[in-house]
Each structure stands twice: as structure tokens, then as C-alpha cells.
Enzyme design. Structure first.
Site, PDB file in Angstrom:
ATOM      1  N   LYS A 272     -28.112 -21.400  -6.277  1.00  0.00           N
ATOM      2  CA  LYS A 272     -29.014 -22.429  -5.778  1.00  0.00           C
ATOM      3  C   LYS A 272     -30.314 -21.749  -5.321  1.00  0.00           C
ATOM      4  O   LYS A 272     -30.272 -20.804  -4.555  1.00  0.00           O
ATOM      5  CB  LYS A 272     -28.364 -23.191  -4.619  1.00  0.00           C
ATOM      6  N   ARG A 347     -16.090 -30.128  -9.737  1.00  0.00           N
ATOM      7  CA  ARG A 347     -15.273 -30.816 -10.740  1.00  0.00           C
ATOM      8  C   ARG A 347     -14.225 -29.887 -11.339  1.00  0.00           C
ATOM      9  O   ARG A 347     -13.176 -30.331 -11.783  1.00  0.00           O
ATOM     10  CB  ARG A 347     -16.194 -31.419 -11.817  1.00  0.00           C
TER      11      ARG A 347
HETATM   12  N1  BES Z   1     -22.107 -29.443  -3.958  1.00  0.00           N
HETATM   13  C1  BES Z   1     -23.067 -29.784  -4.946  1.00  0.00           C
HETATM   14  C2  BES Z   1     -23.542 -31.235  -4.835  1.00  0.00           C
HETATM   15  C3  BES Z   1     -24.298 -31.621  -3.605  1.00  0.00           C
HETATM   16  C4  BES Z   1     -25.666 -31.713  -3.627  1.00  0.00           C
HETATM   17  C5  BES Z   1     -23.634 -31.969  -2.447  1.00  0.00           C
HETATM   18  C6  BES Z   1     -26.361 -32.110  -2.506  1.00  0.00           C
HETATM   19  C7  BES Z   1     -24.324 -32.358  -1.316  1.00  0.00           C
HETATM   20  C8  BES Z   1     -25.677 -32.448  -1.340  1.00  0.00           C
HETATM   21  C9  BES Z   1     -22.477 -29.597  -6.333  1.00  0.00           C
HETATM   22  O1  BES Z   1     -21.535 -28.596  -6.457  1.00  0.00           O
HETATM   23  C10 BES Z   1     -23.602 -29.236  -7.224  1.00  0.00           C
HETATM   24  O2  BES Z   1     -24.137 -28.175  -7.065  1.00  0.00           O
HETATM   25  N2  BES Z   1     -23.924 -30.117  -8.150  1.00  0.00           N
HETATM   26  C11 BES Z   1     -24.975 -29.919  -9.056  1.00  0.00           C
HETATM   27  C12 BES Z   1     -24.463 -30.306 -10.421  1.00  0.00           C
HETATM   28  C13 BES Z   1     -25.353 -29.882 -11.542  1.00  0.00           C
HETATM   29  C14 BES Z   1     -25.326 -28.396 -11.688  1.00  0.00           C
HETATM   30  C15 BES Z   1     -24.882 -30.565 -12.795  1.00  0.00           C
HETATM   31  C16 BES Z   1     -26.144 -30.817  -8.651  1.00  0.00           C
HETATM   32  O3  BES Z   1     -25.892 -31.939  -8.188  1.00  0.00           O
HETATM   33  O4  BES Z   1     -27.273 -30.373  -8.777  1.00  0.00           O
HETATM   34 MN    MN Z   2     -22.413 -26.700  -6.874  1.00  0.00          MN
END
Ligand code: BES
Ligand code: MN
Ligand code: ZN
Length: 493
Positions: A272, A347
Site C-alpha cells: 500500500k 478473499r
Molecule cells: N483491507 C483492504 C480493503 C479496505 C480498504 C478496508 C479500505 C478498509 C478500508 C483490502 O485487503 C484491499 O486492500 N483491497 C484492495 C483490493 C484491490 C487490490 C482489488 C482495495 O480495495 O483497494
Molecule cells: Mn489488502
């Protein structure tokens, strides 16, 4: 703090703060309230006029009663239009009053609210929940409490004599919500897969639930390659948590609640970046927190359905052992997954948890997960997305959420979008295109449930609130616990 229901007449009540609820556009004082106003030399009427109080939902006004009065302060809270009164209106109004009373340094608070739906039990429960949820403060990570003001000691629910059981029920549920809030609020160096498993053990010990913890080797034997792929870069051991509540006698229904349990989500090698909110990713076990919170509440309430509480807990980290973007993993149902993005890790962990639950021979499975930013884009911070191919489970959850006041909204499971998950090398990729990203995430999960009616709640938004919001203080909300409890209770009916 104790909450006591009684039938002390409004006019004889003595204590620090007396709170009354008034409906919108019905703020003229009649009957008992007119007498109360006279008793305090018209101060209530003056207050309403001076503040131009209209009774709008959640608006509050208050005044000091001068002299040596048996009631020090009067608080008035708006309840909105009578025909629009929801059970959650009472919960929120009670929370608003409790906050004002606390600020006013009241120790003894009296509440005089109308009934919702002529139902003293549901009304008392909601009011008690609102008070307890609003007054909870988390000082675990402060070296010294900042708030040294006196705490509210007694809350009297006037006109609710005999509702001890409803108030006790509220307390049991709130204990679960507070556990969930504490788990989410605690940073990733305090809540780890190990401590989550310990929390499950504590619940099992205190409330007599069965607990099975699957260690890495156990998960390997079950072929949980998707979950273990996510876990492989962490220095902490993954823990697959399975708590079970069994009622006495034959269970009416057999249910599972599964929570995403990422105690920290760095994104993995798709790390991230700046501005991604990486520093907030301790919240990524909000699903597991709701699951354990629900377990704590349900273990006390003892409904007549069997409930399995499951979380595949781990961190998503980076190291020389980390998954490479592009790796192919094999989940415990034999399906192969091309990990085109290591940040779509939730997931992967849920896949193996769903396969595991699907084999338990249950009537329904609900999973909760802080799964996608896309769900937050779609529904904002307050509303969870509900994804399910099953209309019956959908309406059960919608009904449960209506009562709990937790907002959910059903989203489409557009099968065509699964094309976005097609892989050239494996059965599927773990990520599709950005548009509809919360839907493809749900379609991915669906591949891992074959036998059991199932629903998925994406709680990435409501797991946390930056500002005080209703009965939630700023921070972790404990979202999901109350809806889950209602869902389990209704399943036995
Ligand atoms: N834990 C995150 C999702 C999330 C985002 C939770 C903001 C709480 C607040 C999840 O694991 C993630 O990183 N999702 C990605 C998916 C993408 C890579 C397809 C996202 O939502 O950007
Ligand atoms: Mn994630
Ligand atoms: Zn995540």
C-alpha cells in the site's frame, strides 16, 4: 453504571438530569409535561421557545434549574415525526441524552421516552443499548485517562418497570460490541493472530463454548493454500479459529459466521503506497472482531441454534518469503488462483474459511469482511454492502439490520463480471478491473461455497468512524455484532 427500569412518576423524580423525548412539531407541553413545567416555574417551556426547539431527531437542548431543585438539569431530545419513529431513533436519542448528561457531570440520569411500536421490551433494550454504547470510552492505550469528569452512575428508565430482562439483554449484546470495538481499535502490535486466538480461548472458557485452533500444519493438511499463501511472509503464526456454540437439545438451525481476520494488511508486495491509509490497516480484522463479539453475546444469550464462529487469522506482510505477484495458489477445494494482486488478500483467506464452513453441513453462512475500498466508494462510510445469491438470507439480514440500526444495502451479484477474474494460467485471478471491484470480490468468494446458503457483508466503511456518529464514538464501531445477534435469534423462530 447501572440501568434501572422503574415507574417513578415524572413529577416526583429526583436526581441530576431528567431527560424527556419530544416528537417533531409536537413540542407544546400538555398533561404531565405541562405540570412538570409548572413545577419548575415554566423553565421547560422557555427553554423550548428560546432554543427554537422543533423536536428534530437527535437535536438536544438542556437547561439548569436554578436554586436547590430536586432535579438539577432538564434535557430535551427530539424524536422526529411520530409516524417515522424507528427503534433506532430511540437508541440514538438515548445516546444523545447520555452524552449531554455526561458533559453536564450528572451522576443520576432519568429518561422519559415514549414506546416504539407499543413494545416496552424492544424499546427498553434499544434505549439501554444507546446509553451503554455512547458512554463507552477506550482508555487502554493512554498512560493516564484524560477524562477525569465523574461518570454517570445510575440511569433510570421511567415507565419501564419490569424490563430488567430487556436491559440485561442489551448489556449482553453491548459486551459483544465493546469487545469488537476493542479488538478493532487495538493496534497491530497488540492484536495479532496469536492474541485473536487467545481472545477466542477466553470467550470459550468464560462462556462454555468449544474451541478448535488450527495451526499452520493443520491448515496445510487441509490444503488451505490460499490462506497460507497470505500468511507466509509474516513472522507470526497464522491461526485458524473455530469457536462453536451449541444449544441444549436439538438445534433449530445450524449457522456459521465467518470474519476476515487480517490483523494488519500491508498489501504484501503490492504494498500500500502513500495516501493508501496503510496506517489504518489494523482495522482489517473488523470481520473477525464482529465474529468474536457476536460469539461473546450469543454465548450469554443462549439461543436455540448452533453457531460456528470462524476466522482465518493472519497478517499480510512482506519478506523474502512473501507471495510474488503472479503466484498461483491452490485453495482447499482444489481451485487454483493466480494472485495478480497481493493486496486482494482478504478473499484468499476467506476462500479457505468458506470451504471449511461449507463442509460443516449448515443451514446458512454469513461472512463479514473489510474487503474492498470499492465498497466504500459505492456506499460510503456508514453502509455495509450485502452480497448474496440467496433472497431468503438477504431478507433475514436486512430485517436483522433494521432492528439493530446498522445500515446495510443489497448489491447485485452480476455474474457477467466474473469474466474480469478469468486467468490465462489458473482457474481464476484474485482481482478484476477497478469498476465493480466490490462485486467481483463477492463473485470470487462465491466460488468457494457450494452447498450452503451464503451471504457476504463488506464492512470496509462502517467498521470505523472518524467522527462521533450516533451511539458510536469516534473510532471503532463494533459494526455487525448487533445485526448478527438479531439474525441468529430470528433463525430460531
Ligand atoms: N483491507 C483492504 C480493503 C479496505 C480498504 C478496508 C479500505 C478498509 C478500508 C483490502 O485487503 C484491499 O486492500 N483491497 C484492495 C483490493 C484491490 C487490490 C482489488 C482495495 O480495495 O483497494
Ligand atoms: Mn489488502
Ligand atoms: Zn485487507
Amino acid at each position: 453504571m447501572t440501568i434501572q427500569p422503574n415507574d417513578r412518576p415524572l413529577l416526583e423524580w429526583t436526581g441530576d438530569s431528567l431527560a424527556i423525548g419530544l416528537f417533531e412539531d409536537a413540542v407544546e407541553l400538555t398533561g404531565e409535561l405541562a405540570t412538570l413545567d409548572q413545577k419548575f416555574a415554566g423553565v421547560l417551556k422557555e427553554l423550548i421557545a428560546e432554543e427554537e426547539f422543533k423536536g428534530k431527531a437527535n437535536s438536544t437542548i438542556f437547561t439548569r434549574i436554578s436554586g436547590n431543585s430536586p432535579v438539577r438539569k432538564l434535557i430535551v431530545v427530539g424524536l422526529g415525526k411520530p409516524e417515522a419513529l424507528k427503534i433506532d431513533t430511540l437508541r440514538r436519542a438515548a445516546a444523545a441524552v447520555a452524552r449531554v448528561a455526561k458533559k453536564q457531570k450528572s451522576k443520576i440520569l432519568g429518561l422519559s421516552f415514549p414506546l416504539w411500536n407499543n413494545d416496552p421490551e424492544a424499546s427498553a433494550q434499544a434505549i439501554a443499548e444507546g446509553v451503554e454504547l455512547a458512554l463507552y470510552q477506550d482508555v487502554r492505550f493512554k498512560s493516564e485517562p484524560e477524562d477525569k469528569a465523574p461518570q454517570i452512575e445510575t440511569v433510570e428508565l421511567l415507565g419501564f418497570a419490569g424490563q430488567e430482562a430487556a436491559i440485561n439483554r442489551a448489556h449482553q449484546i453491548v459486551s459483544g460490541v465493546i469487545l469488537a470495538r476493542q479488538l478493532v481499535a487495538a493496534p497491530a502490535n497488540a492484536v495479532t493472530p496469536i492474541t485473536l486466538a487467545e481472545t477466542a480461548q477466553t470467550i470459550a472458557n468464560e462462556h462454555g463454548l468449544q474451541l478448535q485452533i488450527l495451526e499452520r500444519e493443520d491448515c496445510e493438511k487441509l490444503g488451505m493454500g490460499a490462506f497460507l499463501g497470505v500468511a507466509q511472509a509474516s513472522d507470526l503464526p497464522p491461526k485458524f479459529i473455530h469457536l462453536t456454540y451449541k444449544p441444549e437439545g436439538t438445534p433449530k438451525k445450524k449457522l456459521a459466521i465467518i470474519g476476515k481476520g487480517l490483523t494488519f494488511d500491508s498489501g504484501g508486495l503490492n504494498i500500500k503506497g502513500a495516501g493508501s491509509g496503510i496506517e489504518t490497516m489494523k482495522i482489517d480484522m473488523g470481520g473477525a472482531a464482529a465474529t468474536l463479539g457476536a460469539a461473546k453475546a450469543i454465548a450469554q444469550i443462549k439461543p436455540d441454534s448452533e453457531v460456528h464462529f470462524i476466522s482465518a487469522a493472519t497478517e499480510n506482510m512482506i519478506s523474502g518469503r512473501a507471495m510474488h505477484p503472479g503466484d498461483v495458489l491452490t485453495a482447499s477445494n482444489g481451485k487454483t488462483i493466480e494472485v495478480n494482486n497481493t493486496d486482494a488478500e482478504g478473499r484468499l483467506t476467506l476462500a479457505d474459511a468458506l470451504v471449511y464452513a461449507d463442509k460443516l453441513g449448515l443451514d446458512a453462512i454469513v461472512d463479514l469482511a473489510t474487503l474492498t475500498g470499492a465498497n466504500v466508494i459505492a456506499l460510503g462510510d456508514d453502509i455495509a454492502g450485502l452480497y448474496t445469491p440467496d433472497d431468503a438470507v438477504a431478507s433475514q439480514l436486512e430485517k436483522a439490520a433494521q432492528t439493530s440500526g446498522e445500515k446495510i444495502w443489497r448489491m447485485p451479484m452480476e455474474e457477467k463480471y466474473f469474466e474480469g477474474l478469468k486467468s490465462g494460467i489458473a482457474d481464476m485471478k484474485n482481482t478484476g478491473p477497478r469498476p465493480g471491484g466490490a462485486i467481483t470480490a463477492a463473485l470470487f468468494l462465491k466460488e468457494f461455497v457450494k452447498e450452503t446458503p451464503w451471504a457476504h457483508l463488506d464492512i470496509a466503511g462502517p467498521v470505523w468512524t472518524d467522527k462521533e456518529n450516533g451511539y458510536n464514538g469516534s473510532g471503532a464501531t463494533g459494526y455487525g455484532v448487533r445485526t448478527l445477534v438479531n439474525w441468529v435469534l430470528a433463525a430460531g423462530e
